[in-house]
Design a protein around this motif. Structure first.
Motif, mmCIF file in Angstrom:
data_model
loop_
_atom_site.group_PDB
_atom_site.id
_atom_site.type_symbol
_atom_site.label_atom_id
_atom_site.label_comp_id
_atom_site.label_asym_id
_atom_site.label_seq_id
_atom_site.Cartn_x
_atom_site.Cartn_y
_atom_site.Cartn_z
ATOM 1 N N GLN A 174 0.830 -1.209 0.000
ATOM 2 C CA GLN A 174 0.000 0.000 0.000
ATOM 3 C C GLN A 174 0.860 1.254 0.000
ATOM 4 O OE1 GLN A 174 -3.964 0.730 2.055
ATOM 5 N NE2 GLN A 174 -2.556 1.283 3.678
ATOM 6 N N THR A 232 -4.967 7.859 4.137
ATOM 7 C CA THR A 232 -5.353 6.558 3.607
ATOM 8 C C THR A 232 -4.282 5.520 3.894
ATOM 9 O OG1 THR A 232 -6.694 7.539 1.845
ATOM 10 C CG2 THR A 232 -5.941 5.279 1.505
ATOM 11 N N HIS A 234 -6.436 -0.995 2.131
ATOM 12 C CA HIS A 234 -7.525 -1.077 1.153
ATOM 13 C C HIS A 234 -6.914 -1.293 -0.235
ATOM 14 C CE1 HIS A 234 -9.063 1.293 4.560
ATOM 15 N NE2 HIS A 234 -10.136 0.564 4.373
ATOM 16 N N THR A 289 -5.771 1.240 -3.128
ATOM 17 C CA THR A 289 -4.517 1.997 -3.133
ATOM 18 C C THR A 289 -3.578 1.485 -4.214
ATOM 19 O OG1 THR A 289 -3.626 0.532 -1.414
ATOM 20 C CG2 THR A 289 -4.679 2.562 -0.689
ATOM 21 N N HIS A 326 -10.692 6.196 3.183
ATOM 22 C CA HIS A 326 -10.113 5.984 1.852
ATOM 23 C C HIS A 326 -11.050 6.306 0.704
ATOM 24 C CE1 HIS A 326 -12.374 2.462 3.065
ATOM 25 N NE2 HIS A 326 -12.501 2.139 1.807
ATOM 26 N N LEU A 337 -9.943 8.827 -2.088
ATOM 27 C CA LEU A 337 -8.562 8.768 -2.576
ATOM 28 C C LEU A 337 -8.442 9.016 -4.081
ATOM 29 C CD1 LEU A 337 -5.564 8.180 -2.042
ATOM 30 C CD2 LEU A 337 -6.082 5.746 -2.358
#
Length: 452
Positions: free
Chosen positions: A81, A122, A128, A131, A298, A301
């Motif tokens: 990430q 984030t 997550h 990303t 997030h 993003l």
């Protein structure tokens, strides 16, 4: 520089996790699924109660099974990430050069990205898979402008494979193409994004989840309809219903948070790419969950990539030949105010006294144990077939015999649990003559007696 930033962000996320500030939702979910994939098991999260593909349709996540098979560790998630987010600066810098801006000033583009509060937050907020898609999103914009259709299509498909919500971004890119009168490109992106979302919601999710159920996130839009087609139909036929459901009081602050780090760079030339944010922006505004309208989580993003691209477009329209120091200072000030580095000196230090006790508990909990625990402990024990968070009274009423081990701390119940609930679970275990141990921090571990 991107590597240095990535390593720094990885270290920050790993430290937050070590200090017991990560959560079962979402880090524990993805760590368990990654472990299951690496072990050749069905990718079904016991924390969420859904098959991995029945949650967000993120087929790209199956790639993490390879390193997890070699060495199961949550650090793979943190590292991938952080590095993906840090190296998104490379295609963003390529956009700078593509527009003919001075190469000696290209660090401006990277700084604009690295100084986005949304990006920093984030990276810290668990893990997550979308990303991973941020370099592909910036790459898709570059490919479109370079007239590279096959590579552009590859980037879009990768985007869709990282999370279902990125279909909104793909559709947004289609709107941007249409605004530039590139009809085939725009129509292709719209059909691809909408078609993927429809296939997931109408076939894959109901098939995997049973009872025709869609993803858990659909509950946030129950006020608009019970399915994606119904929500779209109601939005078209009853647009006035959308007006009444919008959180009007939150909108000005939300838009200011999104725009503040880059708005001073935007110009008229920025408008086409800003249109790409509209579908995702509309969905986040219509959601019943306020978490979709801040820079901590997030959900926004992709809009950071779009905002930075719009800033580069704005600089190209003014033929930037000097460092835009004043505007970069404003961007840095927004990072200082809206990112959360100060949490490492305040909120993130709240559980330091529990670290050693959790490490002792890790030595006592067996790999095959079915574990009931709290949200902030779950990611440290999620490499197992079954783990759940204590969130409901029914979990106790069903009997602690469902579990092999219970790890709780009533003095610090964490997210979505209560002290009284955890006290009752531990008392029930003691009544059933489980072997229990309590440490000074209040952490308690109860294990079911072994039967011969």
């Amino acid at each position: 520089m991107a590597l240095c930033v990535g390593l720094l962000w990885w270290g920050a996320a790993a430290l937050r996790h070590h200090w017991l500030q990560s959560n079962g939702f979402d880090l524990g979910i993805y760590d368990q699924v990654a472990w299951q994939i690496g072990q050749g098991l069905e990718a079904r999260s016991s924390l969420l109660g859904l098959h991995h593909m029945g949650n967000h349709g993120a087929w790209v996540f199956y790639l993490i099974g390879l390193p997890y098979r070699w060495l199961p560790s949550v650090q793979w998630l943190f590292a991938s990430q952080a590095l993906a987010l840090a190296f998104t600066a490379l295609p963003i810098t390529a956009l700078w050069r593509q527009l003919g801006l001075p190469d000696r000033l290209s660090l401006t583009a990277a700084l604009l990205w690295w100084l986005q509060p949304q990006v920093f937050n984030t990276n810290l907020f668990d893990f997550h898979p979308e990303t991973w898609a941020m370099p592909a999103l910036a790459g898709a914009i570059w490919c479109s402008r370079a007239r590279r259709p096959l590579l552009w299509l590859t980037c879009l498909i990768f985007l869709l494979g990282c999370r279902d919500g990125l279909s909104l971004v793909v559709m947004g890119l289609g709107l941007s193409e249409l605004a530039q009168k590139r009809w085939r490109w725009g129509a292709s992106a719209l059909v691809l994004g909408f078609g993927w979302l429809l296939w997931l919601s109408q076939w894959l999710y109901p098939t995997l989840n049973g009872n025709g159920a869609g993803p858990a996130a659909l509950e946030r839009f129950n006020h608009l309809g019970t399915s994606v087609p119904e929500i779209l139909l109601n939005s078209i036929t009853q647009p006035w219903s959308l007006i009444h459901t919008l959180p009007w009081a939150e909108i000005p602050t939300f838009l200011l948070l999104l725009a503040a780090p880059t708005v001073l760079f935007w110009r008229k030339r920025s408008i086409p790419i800003l249109l790409a944010a509209l579908p995702l922006l509309a969905v986040n505004l219509l959601s019943a969950d306020p978490a979709q309208r801040n820079l901590v989580h997030h959900y926004n993003l992709p809009m950071a990539v779009i905002a930075v691209t719009a800033a580069i477009d704005g600089l190209s329209s003014t033929k930037c030949q000097r460092w835009p120091w004043r505007r970069l200072i404003v961007t840095a000030a927004c990072w200082a105010l809206l990112a959360k580095p100060g949490y490492f000196l305040s909120i993130y230090t709240s559980r330091l006294d529990q670290i050693a006790d959790v490490q002792r508990a890790e030595q006592l909990v067996q790999a095959e144990d079915r574990l009931l625990t709290s949200s902030h402990y779950a990611p440290h024990f999620s490499d197992r077939a079954w783990i759940e968070l204590l969130r409901r009274r029914s979990q106790i009423d069903a009997g602690v015999q469902t579990w092999d081990a219970i790890l709780l701390n009533p003095s610090d119940p964490g997210w979505s649990s209560r002290s009284t609930l955890q006290d009752d679970a531990l008392k029930q275990a003691q009544q059933d003559q489980w072997m229990c141990k309590t440490w000074k921090s209040g952490l308690s571990l109860c294990r079911k007696p072994r039967t011969n």
